[in-house]
Design a protein around this motif. Structure first.
Motif, PDB file in Angstrom:
ATOM      1  N   ARG A 193       0.726   3.533   8.023  1.00  0.00           N
ATOM      2  CA  ARG A 193      -0.527   3.711   8.767  1.00  0.00           C
ATOM      3  C   ARG A 193      -1.639   2.821   8.210  1.00  0.00           C
ATOM      4  NH1 ARG A 193      -4.584   8.854   8.916  1.00  0.00           N
ATOM      5  NH2 ARG A 193      -5.706   8.274  10.833  1.00  0.00           N
ATOM      6  N   ARG A 194      -1.722   2.715   6.893  1.00  0.00           N
ATOM      7  CA  ARG A 194      -2.675   1.823   6.237  1.00  0.00           C
ATOM      8  C   ARG A 194      -4.123   2.097   6.653  1.00  0.00           C
ATOM      9  NH1 ARG A 194      -1.144  -2.754   3.967  1.00  0.00           N
ATOM     10  NH2 ARG A 194      -2.925  -3.885   4.816  1.00  0.00           N
ATOM     11  N   LYS A 195      -4.490   3.355   6.785  1.00  0.00           N
ATOM     12  CA  LYS A 195      -5.873   3.658   7.144  1.00  0.00           C
ATOM     13  C   LYS A 195      -6.796   3.301   5.989  1.00  0.00           C
ATOM     14  CE  LYS A 195      -9.079   7.300   8.464  1.00  0.00           C
ATOM     15  NZ  LYS A 195      -9.301   8.740   8.698  1.00  0.00           N
ATOM     16  N   GLY A 196      -7.855   2.587   6.281  1.00  0.00           N
ATOM     17  CA  GLY A 196      -8.830   2.218   5.268  1.00  0.00           C
ATOM     18  C   GLY A 196      -8.416   1.064   4.389  1.00  0.00           C
ATOM     19  N   VAL A 197      -7.239   0.478   4.633  1.00  0.00           N
ATOM     20  CA  VAL A 197      -6.755  -0.650   3.829  1.00  0.00           C
ATOM     21  C   VAL A 197      -6.925  -1.922   4.650  1.00  0.00           C
ATOM     22  CG1 VAL A 197      -4.809  -1.648   2.608  1.00  0.00           C
ATOM     23  CG2 VAL A 197      -5.109   0.837   2.650  1.00  0.00           C
ATOM     24  N   ASP A 198      -7.801  -2.789   4.201  1.00  0.00           N
ATOM     25  CA  ASP A 198      -8.049  -4.049   4.902  1.00  0.00           C
ATOM     26  C   ASP A 198      -7.621  -5.197   3.991  1.00  0.00           C
ATOM     27  OD1 ASP A 198      -8.775  -5.865   6.769  1.00  0.00           O
ATOM     28  OD2 ASP A 198     -10.929  -5.761   6.355  1.00  0.00           O
ATOM     29  N   SER A 199      -6.677  -5.971   4.452  1.00  0.00           N
ATOM     30  CA  SER A 199      -6.171  -7.085   3.659  1.00  0.00           C
ATOM     31  C   SER A 199      -6.075  -8.318   4.545  1.00  0.00           C
ATOM     32  CB  SER A 199      -4.798  -6.740   3.058  1.00  0.00           C
ATOM     33  OG  SER A 199      -3.879  -6.408   4.079  1.00  0.00           O
ATOM     34  N   ALA A 200      -5.748  -9.434   3.921  1.00  0.00           N
ATOM     35  CA  ALA A 200      -5.689 -10.695   4.667  1.00  0.00           C
ATOM     36  C   ALA A 200      -4.713 -10.647   5.842  1.00  0.00           C
ATOM     37  CB  ALA A 200      -5.327 -11.838   3.711  1.00  0.00           C
ATOM     38  N   GLY A 228       0.816  -1.198   0.000  1.00  0.00           N
ATOM     39  CA  GLY A 228       0.000   0.000   0.000  1.00  0.00           C
ATOM     40  C   GLY A 228       0.858   1.259   0.000  1.00  0.00           C
ATOM     41  N   PRO A 229       0.267   2.430  -0.285  1.00  0.00           N
ATOM     42  CA  PRO A 229       1.042   3.677  -0.377  1.00  0.00           C
ATOM     43  C   PRO A 229       1.804   4.012   0.904  1.00  0.00           C
ATOM     44  CG  PRO A 229      -1.169   3.973  -1.268  1.00  0.00           C
ATOM     45  CD  PRO A 229      -1.144   2.636  -0.610  1.00  0.00           C
ATOM     46  N   ASP A 230       1.156   3.849   2.059  1.00  0.00           N
ATOM     47  CA  ASP A 230       1.822   4.191   3.318  1.00  0.00           C
ATOM     48  C   ASP A 230       3.026   3.293   3.567  1.00  0.00           C
ATOM     49  OD1 ASP A 230      -0.128   6.071   3.598  1.00  0.00           O
ATOM     50  OD2 ASP A 230      -1.311   4.948   5.061  1.00  0.00           O
ATOM     51  N   VAL A 256       5.269   5.574  12.624  1.00  0.00           N
ATOM     52  CA  VAL A 256       4.107   5.272  11.783  1.00  0.00           C
ATOM     53  C   VAL A 256       4.055   6.311  10.669  1.00  0.00           C
ATOM     54  CG1 VAL A 256       1.611   4.988  11.712  1.00  0.00           C
ATOM     55  CG2 VAL A 256       2.897   4.291  13.754  1.00  0.00           C
ATOM     56  N   VAL A 257       4.037   5.850   9.415  1.00  0.00           N
ATOM     57  CA  VAL A 257       4.160   6.724   8.258  1.00  0.00           C
ATOM     58  C   VAL A 257       2.868   6.720   7.450  1.00  0.00           C
ATOM     59  CG1 VAL A 257       5.464   7.190   6.139  1.00  0.00           C
ATOM     60  CG2 VAL A 257       6.643   6.267   8.155  1.00  0.00           C
ATOM     61  N   GLN A 258       2.447   7.920   7.048  1.00  0.00           N
ATOM     62  CA  GLN A 258       1.321   8.049   6.117  1.00  0.00           C
ATOM     63  C   GLN A 258       1.792   8.855   4.915  1.00  0.00           C
ATOM     64  OE1 GLN A 258      -2.969   9.352   7.058  1.00  0.00           O
ATOM     65  NE2 GLN A 258      -2.112  11.198   6.130  1.00  0.00           N
ATOM     66  N   GLN A 259       1.599   8.295   3.729  1.00  0.00           N
ATOM     67  CA  GLN A 259       1.992   9.010   2.516  1.00  0.00           C
ATOM     68  C   GLN A 259       0.994  10.113   2.200  1.00  0.00           C
ATOM     69  OE1 GLN A 259       2.034   7.205  -1.628  1.00  0.00           O
ATOM     70  NE2 GLN A 259       4.230   7.115  -1.166  1.00  0.00           N
ATOM     71  N   GLN A 260       1.450  11.118   1.518  1.00  0.00           N
ATOM     72  CA  GLN A 260       0.616  12.252   1.135  1.00  0.00           C
ATOM     73  C   GLN A 260      -0.682  11.786   0.484  1.00  0.00           C
ATOM     74  OE1 GLN A 260       2.312  14.477  -2.044  1.00  0.00           O
ATOM     75  NE2 GLN A 260       0.898  16.191  -1.892  1.00  0.00           N
ATOM     76  N   THR A 261      -1.810  12.358   0.950  1.00  0.00           N
ATOM     77  CA  THR A 261      -3.120  11.981   0.422  1.00  0.00           C
ATOM     78  C   THR A 261      -3.787  13.111  -0.333  1.00  0.00           C
ATOM     79  OG1 THR A 261      -4.216  12.644   2.481  1.00  0.00           O
ATOM     80  CG2 THR A 261      -3.505  10.341   2.300  1.00  0.00           C
ATOM     81  N   ARG A 262      -3.268  14.348  -0.232  1.00  0.00           N
ATOM     82  CA  ARG A 262      -3.898  15.509  -0.869  1.00  0.00           C
ATOM     83  C   ARG A 262      -2.885  16.166  -1.807  1.00  0.00           C
ATOM     84  NH1 ARG A 262      -8.035  17.959   2.193  1.00  0.00           N
ATOM     85  NH2 ARG A 262      -7.151  20.036   1.933  1.00  0.00           N
TER      86      ARG A 262
END
Length: 814
Positions: free
Chosen positions: A729-736, A641-643, A770-776
């Motif tokens: 961070r993977r917010k909103g990303v649900d995987s196995a 994922g992006p994060d 905890v890292v979150q990639q740019q979303t905006r």
């Protein structure tokens, strides 16, 4: 029985002089069981009136604030509901609950609250903003004041014959035009704070413009009052006494009161409030100043205002006032002033439609003129149409200062105005604010600005390019962990780091927020010590020029501090923001700041670049000025994922540091998915392995897991071997690999894996990033992967791997 002439209170009562008779011995009731009617006695009646007003005002505001209304509108409306126009039409209710003697008691207390409010406003006003207000603020403030006054006066002279005698011959029209043409700094600051726009870009412009016009008004108003009294006296000696009284008051404030307060400030330990008796002496001085100016014939609030302006705000004076005076005076007693103003607003006594319409026309001309002047000047300075209209609306906000002015100057022995005039003006102020405030919220959204036109991430940065980081610091305890992380980030001449250090401080004791470059003060402050630590870190680099430090200071309410973080990050073209976690442990106990947590969540939602939250679990550093970092073993849990790719890019940079071993642990699902995200993940891993093909300090391994339980087992088994764990961070990303882990979350801002690591006992001594990639990013806002705002350009989605002008796909730095 006693007869009291309440002319002394006419300025605040809003009533004409009349005799009020009541028994001065009827103070405390013996109780209903002994035959007394409690409401015939002063104390029970006063408590009932105060409680009823407070309950009605609070209930009204609880309802109206959901419609975007300010407390000013709610208090006035509460007074109207209790007054003769609504509930007060019942004569029995008015005689029993709100007789004249009861109103006189409540009004006396509200007048004292007004005095303290004006004094507090003076303390909170930062006159240093006038040193360099900026051409834009001065021009907007001047245009928004001169144009409405000129238009209203010209309208009055053009239609003078149509006005009734009481408006045509008296000075009321000129007074109304001058008051409504000005912008009240304390009212605008209070309302913008309610709207959470105090430290927005337009909020700062409006505050500077209103302060510029208001300070001029304070000075001109005082001189005008002195001139009016001088022209009314007959002897030169009396005129000289008026001038001497005004000059003596000013000299007392500057030569006695201010030095005494500065002496008290210097003897107050850093971070503490004033000594109790110093604070009480300050309040008594404010009351005595009010008495003096009233005795000299000036406005009752002039003395407290002068005293407040001479005293420095902030710590410790402003903080002491906020903690000890505002909760009771500002939140309980001061609203009673507005409730009483609404109580005396009577619809049944409004003048004829013609006279009402002419006075209302002057109010509308002032409003429109101020709006047009402010918008025109804002457009001249290249503001957008929406922003220009928002500025005009903000400068038109009305409040307690206007009501106080109508009470003070439009009533009294001279009878400048009547009860009908007062009712029309009060209702006009309420309607103006009731319409203006929701329009501001609808038109101006400062977060829309925080959208970068290009990708600002580590993953998409060009190789061997300057990386711009921002480190946000609340206190000195946050410095050492951030320096450790920055030292491990491998800054060199080929790949330098421009570090913006932002010290975040809560706004206390001041009305205007601050965002400026740091300047060292004479007394050592927390900001000075924080900046010194980062400056020392910059000088100790093995390669000079590899890190450059640019310190800033932001002072604002914690609820809106994210505006300063995002705005500065956008202006400085930052690609990575470092935030401290809201929990801090000193080895003995853990402290939690929910204000820090709310700030972190807002920055994650609106940041124009990538964001990382550092959960520090290392041993407390003895000093901020250290030379050896504590991070040697770093691990990255890569799920995709992006994060996670942004976290992998940051770890790739750290792998170039010869003192650090980086272990990349990729957690793969039992059943592989062949989709776009999986292809991007594979490409990112392949680039990492190619870049560090000969780097023995980079270890890569893969673990196959079936569900969240398998992931937790891997993390539990391996995490305690490292000093730092980096996760997305993977917010909103649900995987196995994370299925079943999101059922319970204490800190959603850390994501599923980060929250699990922060709460786990096996990572008590391991720090977490905890890292979150740019979303905006881009031109138009769209819907992001997690429901947050993202952006597109030209109506089409921007390719996250290849935005215009950004070369992607190459990571790693030699």
């Amino acid at each position: 029985m006693s007869t009291v002439n309440p002319s002394l209170f006419n300025a605040s009562l809003g009533t004409s002089s009349r005799q009020v008779c009541f028994d001065t011995r009827a103070i405390n009731s013996r109780g209903v069981f002994l035959g007394d009617d409690p409401l015939r006695f002063s104390v029970p009646l006063f408590l009932l009136d105060l409680s009823l007003m407070f309950f009605t005002a609070s209930t009204t505001h609880c309802i109206l604030r959901r419609l975007g209304q300010s407390r000013f509108v709610s208090d006035l409306l509460a007074g109207i509901l209790l007054g003769p126009s609504v509930i007060g039409q019942n004569q029995a209710f008015q005689r029993t609950v709100f007789p004249e003697r009861g109103i006189l008691l409540v009004d006396s207390l509200s007048l004292i609250s007004l005095i303290f409010f004006i004094f507090t406003i003076g303390v909170k006003t930062d006159l240093s903003l006038l040193q360099r207000p900026g051409k834009r603020a001065v021009a907007i403030g001047a245009a928004g004041s001169v144009l409405p006054f000129a238009l209203s006066v010209c309208t009055f002279f053009a239609l003078r014959r149509a006005f009734p005698d009481d408006l045509r011959q008296g000075p009321l029209i000129f007074f109304v035009a001058s008051r409504l043409s000005l912008s009240s700094f304390p009212v605008i600051a209070y309302t913008l704070d309610e709207l959470r726009l105090l430290n927005s870009d337009l909020g700062r412009v409006v505050l500077s413009a209103s302060l510029f016009s208001d300070v001029i008004n304070w000075g001109v108003g005082s001189l005008t009052s002195a001139y009016t009294m001088i022209t009314a006296v007959k002897t030169p000696g009396t005129a000289l006494g008026i001038v001497a009284s005004l000059a003596g008051t000013l000299l007392f404030v500057l030569l006695v009161a201010r030095p005494a307060m500065m002496w008290s400030v210097r003897r107050t330990p850093a971070g503490e409030t004033l000594v109790e008796w110093h604070f009480l002496m300050l309040l008594m001085t404010a009351l005595l100043m009010s008495l003096a100016t009233q005795a000299f014939g000036f406005n009752v609030t002039l003395g407290p205002l002068m005293l407040g302006l001479a005293i420095p705000g902030g710590m410790p004076v402003g903080q002491t006032i906020k903690e000890k005076l505002e909760p009771l005076g500002g939140a309980l007693f001061l609203p009673m002033y507005m409730v009483l103003a609404g109580y005396r607003t009577r619809f049944d006594e409004v003048m004829s439609v013609k006279a009402w319409g002419l006075l209302e026309m002057v109010v509308v001309v002032c409003y429109v003129g101020k709006l047009v002047g402010s918008v025109a000047m804002s457009r001249y300075f290249d503001m957008s149409a929406k922003d220009a209209i928002s500025v005009g609306l903000m400068l038109n906000i009305k409040g307690i200062v206007e009501i106080s002015a109508f009470n003070t100057y439009a009533w009294g022995d001279d009878q400048i105005a009547t009860a009908e005039h007062f009712s029309v003006l009060t209702m006009s102020m309420m309607m103006i604010t009731a319409v203006t405030t929701p329009l501001i919220k609808l038109m101006y959204k400062p977060t829309m600005r925080y959208v970068a036109r290009k990708r600002r991430t580590i993953e998409h940065a060009r190789p061997r390019s300057l990386l711009r980081f921002m480190a946000c610091v609340h206190n000195e305890e946050h410095v050492a962990p951030l320096l450790d992380l920055l030292e491990a980030s491998y800054a060199c001449r080929d790949s330098p780091i421009a570090l913006t250090v932002l010290h975040l401080t809560e706004l206390t004791g001041r009305s205007a927020s601050v965002l400026r470059p740091h300047k060292h003060s004479r007394r050592s402050t927390a900001s000075d010590r924080i900046v010194n630590a980062f400056s020392y870190f910059e000088k100790q680099q093995a390669e000079p020029g590899s890190i450059s430090v640019h310190p800033f200071v932001a002072i604002a309410p914690y609820s809106t501090l994210y505006n300063d973080v995002c705005s500065l990050a956008l202006d400085r073209k930052v690609c990575f923001i470092l935030l401290p976690f809201h929990k801090c442990c000193d080895g003995a106990q853990e402290t939690v700041s929910h204000a820090f947590q709310a700030l972190n969540r807002n920055v994650l939602a609106f940041a124009p670049c990538s964001v990382a939250i550092l959960v520090d679990r290392s041993l407390p550093a003895a000093t901020c000025a250290h030379t050896n970092h504590l991070l040697h073993l770093v691990a990255v849990y890569f799920l995709g994922g992006p994060d996670d790719r942004e976290a992998l890019a940051f770890a790739s940079r750290m792998a170039n540091n010869r003192s650090i071993t980086v272990t990349v642990i990729r957690l793969l699902p039992h059943v592989a998915n062949d989709d776009k995200e999986r292809n991007l993940d594979d490409a990112a891993v392949e680039r990492l392995r190619e870049t560090h093909a000969h780097n023995q300090r980079l270890v890569y391994m893969e673990k196959v897991v079936e569900d969240g339980e398998g992931t937790a087992a891997v993390i539990r088994e391996m995490s305690d071997q490292f000093d730092l764990l980096i996760v997305g961070r993977r917010k909103g990303v649900d995987s196995a690999p994370t299925r079943g882990l999101s059922e319970w979350s204490e800190c959603p801002e850390l994501g599923i894996i980060g929250d699990m690591l922060a709460a786990a006992e096996f990572t008590e001594k391991v720090s977490i990033l905890v890292v979150q990639q740019q979303t905006r990013f881009g031109g138009k806002l769209g819907s992001g992967r997690d429901g947050t705002a993202t952006a597109t350009e030209g109506g089409n989605s921007v390719d996250p791997m290849n935005p215009e002008g950004v070369r992607s796909g190459v990571m790693g730095h030699r």
